[in-house]
Scaffold this motif. Structure first.
Motif, PDB file in Angstrom:
ATOM      1  N   GLY A 271     115.647  60.007  40.229  1.00  0.00           N
ATOM      2  CA  GLY A 271     116.124  59.329  41.645  1.00  0.00           C
ATOM      3  C   GLY A 271     115.014  59.091  42.492  1.00  0.00           C
ATOM      4  N   ALA A 272     113.738  59.076  42.272  1.00  0.00           N
ATOM      5  CA  ALA A 272     112.874  58.513  43.323  1.00  0.00           C
ATOM      6  C   ALA A 272     111.882  57.611  42.720  1.00  0.00           C
ATOM      7  CB  ALA A 272     111.868  59.733  43.578  1.00  0.00           C
ATOM      8  N   ALA A 273     112.376  56.835  41.713  1.00  0.00           N
ATOM      9  CA  ALA A 273     111.629  55.590  41.163  1.00  0.00           C
ATOM     10  C   ALA A 273     111.535  54.509  42.200  1.00  0.00           C
ATOM     11  CB  ALA A 273     112.402  54.837  39.936  1.00  0.00           C
ATOM     12  N   SER A 274     110.507  53.614  41.860  1.00  0.00           N
ATOM     13  CA  SER A 274     109.968  52.835  42.799  1.00  0.00           C
ATOM     14  C   SER A 274     110.912  51.429  42.450  1.00  0.00           C
ATOM     15  CB  SER A 274     108.395  52.324  42.625  1.00  0.00           C
ATOM     16  OG  SER A 274     108.409  51.729  41.413  1.00  0.00           O
ATOM     17  N   ALA A 275     110.631  50.485  43.392  1.00  0.00           N
ATOM     18  CA  ALA A 275     111.560  49.137  43.077  1.00  0.00           C
ATOM     19  C   ALA A 275     110.891  48.659  41.827  1.00  0.00           C
ATOM     20  CB  ALA A 275     111.518  48.345  44.419  1.00  0.00           C
ATOM     21  N   GLN A 276     109.579  48.842  41.701  1.00  0.00           N
ATOM     22  CA  GLN A 276     109.169  48.066  40.512  1.00  0.00           C
ATOM     23  C   GLN A 276     109.829  49.116  39.096  1.00  0.00           C
ATOM     24  OE1 GLN A 276     105.054  48.443  40.767  1.00  0.00           O
ATOM     25  NE2 GLN A 276     104.545  46.676  39.215  1.00  0.00           N
ATOM     26  N   ASP A 277     109.715  50.165  38.991  1.00  0.00           N
ATOM     27  CA  ASP A 277     110.307  50.721  37.980  1.00  0.00           C
ATOM     28  C   ASP A 277     111.667  50.339  37.884  1.00  0.00           C
ATOM     29  OD1 ASP A 277     108.213  52.353  37.186  1.00  0.00           O
ATOM     30  OD2 ASP A 277     108.603  54.111  38.408  1.00  0.00           O
ATOM     31  N   ARG A 278     112.519  50.393  38.677  1.00  0.00           N
ATOM     32  CA  ARG A 278     113.994  50.093  38.724  1.00  0.00           C
ATOM     33  C   ARG A 278     114.101  48.877  38.031  1.00  0.00           C
ATOM     34  NH1 ARG A 278     114.018  51.922  44.152  1.00  0.00           N
ATOM     35  NH2 ARG A 278     114.789  50.172  45.121  1.00  0.00           N
ATOM     36  N   GLU A 279     113.183  47.663  38.380  1.00  0.00           N
ATOM     37  CA  GLU A 279     113.385  46.533  37.652  1.00  0.00           C
ATOM     38  C   GLU A 279     112.881  46.562  36.388  1.00  0.00           C
ATOM     39  OE1 GLU A 279     114.860  43.883  38.373  1.00  0.00           O
ATOM     40  OE2 GLU A 279     113.525  41.919  37.811  1.00  0.00           O
ATOM     41  N   LEU A 280     111.808  47.310  36.004  1.00  0.00           N
ATOM     42  CA  LEU A 280     111.331  47.305  34.671  1.00  0.00           C
ATOM     43  C   LEU A 280     112.370  48.104  33.881  1.00  0.00           C
ATOM     44  CD1 LEU A 280     108.918  47.099  32.707  1.00  0.00           C
ATOM     45  CD2 LEU A 280     108.153  49.320  33.499  1.00  0.00           C
ATOM     46  N   PHE A 281     113.256  49.145  34.544  1.00  0.00           N
ATOM     47  CA  PHE A 281     114.295  49.734  33.559  1.00  0.00           C
ATOM     48  C   PHE A 281     115.251  48.788  33.198  1.00  0.00           C
ATOM     49  CE2 PHE A 281     118.198  52.185  33.299  1.00  0.00           C
ATOM     50  CZ  PHE A 281     117.529  53.170  32.371  1.00  0.00           C
TER      51      PHE A 281
END
Ligand SMILES: [Zn+2]
Length: 466
Positions: A271-281
């Motif tokens: 639940g603490a992922a960065s915006a970059q991580d969320r896009e990568l996911f």
């Protein structure tokens, strides 16, 4: 009100050719492989409530236009997130709509509405504030009759098959009820996993918990999470699904090694992922979905490029899908490369690409679809599902992708009465385009006839395996 030659070319050489072509396709059944009608309508087959709920409250094409001119959404009966009261008098909403009907001049919405008013209700005058009540009464009277129940309209519209769109968290109870009812109408679902694939989707982590409950898989682990998708996809296929649908903000894809994908999922799940991580996911999940499609055969639709919920105060007050989704520039050539490197050469996989960025048609999408066997090009949609947008689509893509890398027409609508009008519009525009090729001696008329039938019917059936 409906001219028989509407949307056909105005010049006297081309018009008769277009008329002949249109005559070939006008009566073909409707194949609607992508849209957002409510399966509950066909399951319960209850009468539509009233003219305002049927034409105004459900259709963000309509109410966003009134909103843009300062008409508050409350006054149009759009439900509020907090449940506070909104206008509940359907006739008042209808009058307000009629007062603003001029806003739709020149828009496709106007043509769809006029088509429905005339062909369904015999209303061949233009809607004005002066005849608003007469329109309301006529429509309401018809809606109360058996011929205007959802199933009767489905049959009258000559719909061969229609796809709805559901979240993996949907139990598909309405689809089950339709299947068990013995009714012959073919309504299938489509797998739209955004609520459990997009970490920016409201309630995402709770959605993953729900996904675990529904499937018995451990969605705390990457493997369990993917297994849960496979189970839900199979459940959707049991309810007729032949496709998935992915509404990501961008077309970015990724193909991470297993250990990295697992670590990424752990950060997302925490639940603490960065915006970059969320896009990568999201990017990784498009590739995972393509991998699953190679196994289960579901056709994949990618609809990137919408900046969803652009208006935060409207989102807070009225929720999603209120006409505040705005197109953005979209890159495909670089964004899709990881996915295409892995699956682009597979002729047994179909990925249908859509765009809200028309500049990408001739520069990126037609060249991609005109090369990779896995790729097809979806039709002009949403902001471009107008005669001009459909014509531009053909002009910008045929040169490189031809007709046979496209997939026919999608109405993509939740506005049920507009479905025949939308398909009719696409058929007319395509026939007009083909007539131009015939008139300039680039295509023989018998070939144009064959293409017209494919664009109106055959391509959608084949691309979507319907
Ligand atoms: Zn859609």
């Amino acid at each position: 009100m409906l001219h028989p030659d509407r949307l056909l070319p105005a010049d006297p050489e081309t018009r008769p050719i277009a008329r002949r072509l249109y005559g070939e396709v006008a009566g073909l059944p409707i194949v609607s492989p992508h849209g957002h009608t409510d399966p509950r309508w066909f399951a319960q087959n209850l009468p539509f409530e009233n003219p305002a709920s049927l034409f105004v409250i459900r259709d963000h094409y309509i109410f966003r236009m009134l909103y843009s001119q300062g008409v508050p959404l409350d006054s149009l009966g759009i439900p509020r997130v907090d449940g506070a009261p909104v206008e509940g008098d359907a006739r008042k909403i209808w009058r307000l709509f009629a007062q603003h009907y001029h806003l739709f001049r020149g828009t496709p919405t106007r043509m769809w509405l006029d088509h429905a008013f005339e062909t369904l209700f015999g209303l061949s005058e233009r809607l004005t504030p002066g005849n608003a009540d007469a329109f309301y009464d006529r429509i309401a009277e018809h809606l109360a009759t058996p011929a205007f129940r959802p199933r009767a309209l489905f049959e009258r519209f000559n719909i061969e098959v229609i796809a709805t769109t559901e979240s993996p968290l949907d139990e598909l109870a309405w689809h089950k009820q339709i299947r068990e009812s013995g009714w012959a109408g073919r309504v299938v679902t489509a797998y739209r996993p955004d609520p459990v694939v997009d970490p920016d989707f409201g309630g995402f982590l709770a959605n993953l918990d729900r996904l675990a409950e529904m499937t018995g898989e451990d969605t705390q682990s990457w493997r369990g999470y993917l297994a849960a998708h496979r189970r839900r996809r199979a459940a959707f296929q049991a309810m007729g699904a032949t496709s998935t649908d992915h509404g990501h903000p961008t077309a970015l894809t990724a193909d991470l090694p297993l250990a990295e994908a697992e670590a990424l999922f752990a950060r997302i799940r925490g639940g603490a992922a960065s915006a970059q991580d969320r896009e990568l996911f999201r990017a990784q999940m498009l590739t995972e979905m393509a991998a699953m499609s190679c196994d289960d055969g579901l056709v994949m639709q990618i609809h990137p490029g919408s900046f969803r919920n652009h208006n935060p105060s409207l989102l807070a007050a009225f929720g999603r899908d209120t006409g505040a989704d705005i197109p953005t520039r979209t890159d495909y050539v670089r964004a899709l490369k990881p996915l295409l490197d892995r699956f682009g050469n597979r002729a047994d996989l179909t990925i249908i690409l859509f765009t809200l960025d028309e500049t990408s048609y001739s520069r990126e999408l037609a060249p991609l679809a005109g090369h990779y066997p896995a790729l097809r090009l979806g039709p002009a949609w949403w902001f471009y599902d107008a005669p001009e947008g459909m014509r531009r689509f053909r002009e910008l893509t045929t040169e490189t992708a031809g007709f046979y890398n496209t997939v026919g027409f999608n109405d993509d609508t939740r506005a049920f009465p507009s479905i025949p009008a939308r398909h009719d519009m696409a058929r007319r525009v395509d026939c007009a385009f083909l007539a131009g090729l015939v008139a300039t001696h680039r295509l023989d008329e018998d070939e144009a006839r064959e293409v017209a039938r494919d664009l109106a019917y055959g391509l959608a059936k084949r691309a979507y395996k319907l």
